[in-house]
Design an enzyme around this catalytic site. Structure first.
Site, PDB file in Angstrom:
ATOM      1  N   LYS A 120       0.845  -1.188   0.000  1.00  0.00           N
ATOM      2  CA  LYS A 120       0.000   0.000   0.000  1.00  0.00           C
ATOM      3  C   LYS A 120       0.885   1.243   0.000  1.00  0.00           C
ATOM      4  CE  LYS A 120      -3.913   2.082   2.464  1.00  0.00           C
ATOM      5  NZ  LYS A 120      -4.755   2.008   3.693  1.00  0.00           N
ATOM      6  N   HIS A 122      -0.249   4.567   0.209  1.00  0.00           N
ATOM      7  CA  HIS A 122      -0.849   5.774   0.775  1.00  0.00           C
ATOM      8  C   HIS A 122      -1.469   5.434   2.131  1.00  0.00           C
ATOM      9  CE1 HIS A 122      -4.125   3.655  -1.264  1.00  0.00           C
ATOM     10  NE2 HIS A 122      -4.948   4.215  -0.388  1.00  0.00           N
TER      11      HIS A 122
END
Length: 240
Positions: A120, A122
Site C-alpha cells: 500500500k 498511501h
C-alpha cells in the site's frame, strides 16, 4: 506406513491427551471444518478427510478458535514472544482472534501483524497491517494448516525483511502428518529449512485416536471403513 493408528480405546485412555485437544477435535467437527469422505486436494492427492478453516464464520466460533490457538501457543512457546503473525489471507482473522484470546487467558499483551498481498502506497503504507515489526521482536507465525510449506516460502522472507526479528515458531491447527515436497512432513521440512519450531494444536493421529469408533452426537465419523481409507492414504502419502 509411517505410524499405525490405534484401534478402539478403552475408557480413560484419553487422559494423556490434553483436554483442550479433545475439545478442539469436537469443535472442528461441530463447525464442519473437519470432514470425512472423498476430497481432491490442491496437490491432486485424493484424501479421505479435509480441513477448511474458512468454515469458522461466526463470532462465537472465532472467539473459541482463538482460545484453542492461544492455549496451544502457550503450551509450546510460553509467553516469551511479542508478535503473532498471520499470513494473508486466512492468517489475518486467526492472528486477531488469537491475540484477543491470549490477552484474556494469560493477561499478556502481544501484538498482531499480517501482510498484504500488495504494497500500500498511501495512508497506512507498506506491506504490513496491524503492528509494525521492530528490531528484537520475537515472532510466532500462525496458520490454519500446512500441506506443502509453500506459504512459508512467501511469509518468512517478508517477515525477515522488515526488521532484525527472531521467529520463535509456527503454530497450525491440524498437522496432516503427510509428506511435503520430499520424504519428510511439511512441518518438518519448514523446521529444517528455516530453523524454527513447528507445532499444531492437534495431529491427524490425535483425531483418529479420539474419533475412531467413538459415537459423537449420534454419529461415528471414523468407522472401520473410514479408518481403512485413512490407513490406505497414509500408506501412500505418509512420512516414512
Amino acid at each position: 506406513m509411517f505410524f499405525v493408528f490405534p484401534h478402539r480405546r478403552e475408557k480413560g485412555e484419553f487422559d494423556k491427551m490434553e483436554q483442550y485437544k479433545q475439545e478442539f477435535i469436537e469443535f472442528m467437527v461441530d463447525c464442519q471444518v473437519l470432514k470425512f469422505g472423498e476430497f481432491v486436494l490442491k496437490s491432486g492427492r485424493k484424501s479421505p478427510f479435509f480441513m477448511n478453516a474458512g468454515a469458522y464464520v461466526t463470532g462465537a466460533q472465532l472467539s473459541k478458535l482463538g482460545e484453542y490457538y492461544a492455549k496451544a501457543i502457550h503450551a509450546h512457546y510460553g509467553d516469551d514472544f511479542d508478535v503473532l503473525f498471520g499470513p494473508a489471507y486466512k492468517g489475518i482473522p486467526l492472528s486477531v482472534a488469537t491475540t484477543v484470546a491470549y490477552s484474556r487467558l494469560y493477561d499478556k499483551e502481544i501484538r498482531y501483524c499480517s501482510n498484504r498481498k500488495e504494497v500500500k502506497d498511501h495512508g497506512d503504507t507498506g506491506i504490513l497491517l496491524g503492528s509494525k515489526l521492530k528490531d528484537g521482536d520475537k515472532v510466532v507465525i500462525i496458520e490454519d494448516v500446512t500441506t506443502s510449506g509453500k506459504s512459508m516460502e512467501e511469509t518468512v522472507p517478508i517477515i525477515r525483511a522488515q526488521a532484525e526479528i527472531e521467529i520463535q515458531g509456527l503454530m497450525v491447527s491440524l498437522n496432516r502428518m503427510e509428506r511435503g515436497k520430499g520424504t519428510k512432513s511439511a512441518l518438518e521440512e519448514i523446521k529444517d529449512l528455516y530453523g524454527f519450531e513447528t507445532n499444531a494444536i492437534v495431529t491427524m493421529e490425535d483425531v483418529v485416536e479420539y474419533l475412531y469408533n467413538k459415537p459423537y452426537k449420534g454419529n461415528i465419523y471414523i468407522n472401520d471403513e473410514m479408518k481403512a481409507a485413512i490407513d490406505s492414504y497414509y500408506d501412500q502419502y505418509g512420512v516414512k
